[in-house]
Write a protein that holds these residues in place. Structure first.
Motif, PDB file in Angstrom:
ATOM      1  N   ARG A 207       1.978   0.333 -10.714  1.00  0.00           N
ATOM      2  CA  ARG A 207       2.897  -0.463  -9.894  1.00  0.00           C
ATOM      3  C   ARG A 207       2.221  -0.896  -8.600  1.00  0.00           C
ATOM      4  O   ARG A 207       2.409  -2.022  -8.129  1.00  0.00           O
ATOM      5  CB  ARG A 207       4.167   0.339  -9.577  1.00  0.00           C
ATOM      6  N   HIS A 208       1.426   0.000  -8.017  1.00  0.00           N
ATOM      7  CA  HIS A 208       0.808  -0.303  -6.731  1.00  0.00           C
ATOM      8  C   HIS A 208      -0.341  -1.293  -6.850  1.00  0.00           C
ATOM      9  O   HIS A 208      -0.500  -2.182  -6.003  1.00  0.00           O
ATOM     10  CB  HIS A 208       0.296   0.997  -6.086  1.00  0.00           C
TER      11      HIS A 208
ATOM     12  N   ARG B 171       1.487  -8.462 -18.595  1.00  0.00           N
ATOM     13  CA  ARG B 171       2.479  -7.411 -18.801  1.00  0.00           C
ATOM     14  C   ARG B 171       2.187  -6.717 -20.131  1.00  0.00           C
ATOM     15  O   ARG B 171       1.410  -7.233 -20.942  1.00  0.00           O
ATOM     16  CB  ARG B 171       3.874  -8.020 -18.779  1.00  0.00           C
TER      17      ARG B 171
ATOM     18  N   VAL C 215       0.763  -4.571 -10.616  1.00  0.00           N
ATOM     19  CA  VAL C 215       1.990  -5.328 -10.870  1.00  0.00           C
ATOM     20  C   VAL C 215       2.360  -6.089  -9.601  1.00  0.00           C
ATOM     21  O   VAL C 215       2.324  -5.533  -8.505  1.00  0.00           O
ATOM     22  CB  VAL C 215       3.150  -4.403 -11.287  1.00  0.00           C
TER      23      VAL C 215
ATOM     24  N   VAL D 176       6.388  -5.823  -6.418  1.00  0.00           N
ATOM     25  CA  VAL D 176       7.011  -4.501  -6.310  1.00  0.00           C
ATOM     26  C   VAL D 176       7.203  -4.196  -4.825  1.00  0.00           C
ATOM     27  O   VAL D 176       6.278  -3.763  -4.132  1.00  0.00           O
ATOM     28  CB  VAL D 176       6.162  -3.413  -6.978  1.00  0.00           C
ATOM     29  N   LYS D 177       8.401  -4.415  -4.316  1.00  0.00           N
ATOM     30  CA  LYS D 177       8.643  -4.371  -2.881  1.00  0.00           C
ATOM     31  C   LYS D 177       8.612  -2.956  -2.305  1.00  0.00           C
ATOM     32  O   LYS D 177       8.595  -2.779  -1.068  1.00  0.00           O
ATOM     33  CB  LYS D 177       9.974  -5.050  -2.550  1.00  0.00           C
ATOM     34  N   SER D 178       8.594  -1.951  -3.170  1.00  0.00           N
ATOM     35  CA  SER D 178       8.556  -0.568  -2.682  1.00  0.00           C
ATOM     36  C   SER D 178       7.138  -0.039  -2.500  1.00  0.00           C
ATOM     37  O   SER D 178       6.960   1.105  -2.076  1.00  0.00           O
ATOM     38  CB  SER D 178       9.304   0.346  -3.667  1.00  0.00           C
ATOM     39  N   ASN D 179       6.123  -0.857  -2.794  1.00  0.00           N
ATOM     40  CA  ASN D 179       4.752  -0.347  -2.727  1.00  0.00           C
ATOM     41  C   ASN D 179       4.338   0.088  -1.323  1.00  0.00           C
ATOM     42  O   ASN D 179       3.623   1.072  -1.149  1.00  0.00           O
ATOM     43  CB  ASN D 179       3.773  -1.395  -3.256  1.00  0.00           C
TER      44      ASN D 179
ATOM     45  N   ASP E 245       2.954   4.970 -11.175  1.00  0.00           N
ATOM     46  CA  ASP E 245       2.959   4.611  -9.756  1.00  0.00           C
ATOM     47  C   ASP E 245       1.689   3.875  -9.372  1.00  0.00           C
ATOM     48  O   ASP E 245       1.714   2.924  -8.580  1.00  0.00           O
ATOM     49  CB  ASP E 245       3.105   5.868  -8.903  1.00  0.00           C
TER      50      ASP E 245
ATOM     51  N   ASN F 219       3.240  -5.406  -1.753  1.00  0.00           N
ATOM     52  CA  ASN F 219       4.624  -5.685  -2.163  1.00  0.00           C
ATOM     53  C   ASN F 219       4.726  -7.023  -2.879  1.00  0.00           C
ATOM     54  O   ASN F 219       5.704  -7.277  -3.580  1.00  0.00           O
ATOM     55  CB  ASN F 219       5.555  -5.726  -0.951  1.00  0.00           C
TER      56      ASN F 219
END
Length: 421
Positions: free
Chosen positions: A119-120, A285, A123, A126-129, A116, A164
């Motif tokens: 991702r925050h 990546r 990356v 990531v639209k859910s951040n 998590d 995001n």
């Protein structure tokens, strides 16, 4: 939650502007300083551009050390936590950096897992951040920092929604890199193609064929002969003058070419996340290369466990040190801040460093030019208290993957310093 110092200056950035202004407003120098101050009052460095691996080697950082460091983008402070120091005091005059440091600390402490956190913070797209921010981070932030990230723009987007997309494309540096890509494309070069190289040999070929010739183009030589052209790198007028002193014709294009060559050619691309940000405008990546030190799997547990050891302060290093007891600090990280300082400011800073330095204390910093900025400027009594590790400084400067500075410098309290020559 990290120990958060109340940020009374969040609404205005007067402290930062005051630190930058050394000349009268109507003078040429004064105009440059005020233009730079205006640009620098926003977010400048979403990622810090000093190599934490070099920092930790230079500091010989270990458990029990007390550190005072300038915050910038916060990446290096978090990397230092992987060594479990006793305490880190983070200072910055830029309120945007303060908010970013506090968010990154809260992310490590409160997001559910290492994946998590990556991702925050590591990356793009990531639209859910922003939803993760609402659920896990926001409830644990101080009111001022939470308000900062929830503020809406004219388009209705909250500031935190930048996570995001790609926060590393924002800020003064992110926009400067974007302009660099545009200028290169105008000359027929797509810098993102550099990310397709697979060896140092290919990196060298790409640089020699595509990048190096750009610095001979009239437009680029014209642009780089203007002080304001490098404000996007966070280089103030004082640092520009230092760089220009290295160039025989007044254009710093040759100096920039040399620095960019080091970034592009001296380290394998898979090991240099600074080059990824410069050329690909993102982090690699998993199959492409390694993330920054603070985002690597092997460091996650130590960093998340140690976040309570950090205090974040919206003030200068000198002011913070003036409140600390004598002999209470082991390590000082000044980034390139001294390049901006007058002789009086340098001596005031080092007076507090000298007073608060513990036995065996170390000071590390970088400079735009190669020479240490304090030589010949500190009072003789202060300078005699510190030993310059010239050879070790030179060795580590060659290892600095960010490649944008001319010099890296280590000073050790003289009472325990060992001769390095």
């Amino acid at each position: 939650m990290a120990d958060i110092v109340e940020d009374r200056g969040l609404q205005r950035n007067r402290k930062l502007k005051d630190a930058l202004l050394q000349h009268k407003a109507l003078s040429a120098h004064g105009f440059s300083e005020r233009l730079f101050g205006l640009l620098f009052s926003g977010l400048v460095y979403p990622q810090i551009w000093e190599d934490p691996a070099v920092d930790m080697d230079a500091m010989e950082l270990s458990e029990g050390h007390s550190i005072v460091t300038i915050g910038s983008g916060g990446c290096n402070m978090l990397a230092y936590l992987s060594r479990s120091p006793k305490q880190i005091d983070v200072v910055d005059l830029n309120r945007h950096h303060i908010a970013l440091n506090r968010l990154k600390l809260a992310a490590f402490k409160h997001l559910p897992s290492h994946a998590d956190v990556v991702r925050h913070l590591g990356v793009d797209g990531v639209k859910s951040n922003s939803r993760a921010f609402d659920a896990y981070i926001a409830p644990h932030l101080d009111e001022a920092t939470r308000t900062y990230w929830q503020k809406r723009s004219l388009t209705g987007r909250r500031r935190v929604e930048v996570f995001n997309r790609n926060i590393y494309r924002t800020g003064l540096l992110g926009r400067f890199i974007a302009i660099g890509h545009i200028v290169a494309r105008l000359h027929g070069v797509d810098l993102k193609q550099f990310a397709k190289t697979r060896s140092i040999r290919e990196q060298r070929q790409f640089f020699d064929t595509n990048i190096a010739p750009l610095f001979d183009r009239p437009l680029i030589r014209f642009i780089t002969s203007r002080k304001s052209s490098l404000f996007g790198l966070g280089i103030p007028p004082q640092q520009y003058d230092e760089l220009a002193s290295l160039a025989p014709n007044g254009s710093i294009a040759p100096v920039l070419r040399e620095r960019l060559e080091k970034l592009a050619c001296h380290f394998p691309l898979k090991d240099n996340y600074f080059a990824w940000q410069a050329f690909a405008r993102r982090y690699p990546r998993p199959e492409e290369g390694h993330l920054p030190t603070y985002l690597r799997t092997e460091n996650y547990k130590a960093i998340s466990r140690n976040t309570d050891r950090v205090a974040v302060h919206h003030e200068s290093v000198t002011v913070l040190l003036s409140r600390k007891p004598a002999g209470s600090v082991d390590r000082y990280v000044l980034l390139d801040a001294q390049d901006w300082m007058t002789d009086d400011q340098l001596n005031a800073l080092w007076s507090e460093i000298n007073r608060t330095a513990a036995s065996g204390a170390r000071v590390i910093f970088r400079t735009a030019a190669e020479k240490s900025v304090i030589e010949g400027r500190l009072s003789e009594s202060l300078r005699q208290e510190w030993t310059y590790l010239a050879q070790r400084s030179e060795e580590l400067n060659l290892q600095d993957r960010s490649a944008i500075y001319g010099g890296f410098h280590i000073y050790v309290k003289t009472d325990t310093a060992k001769a390095d020559e």
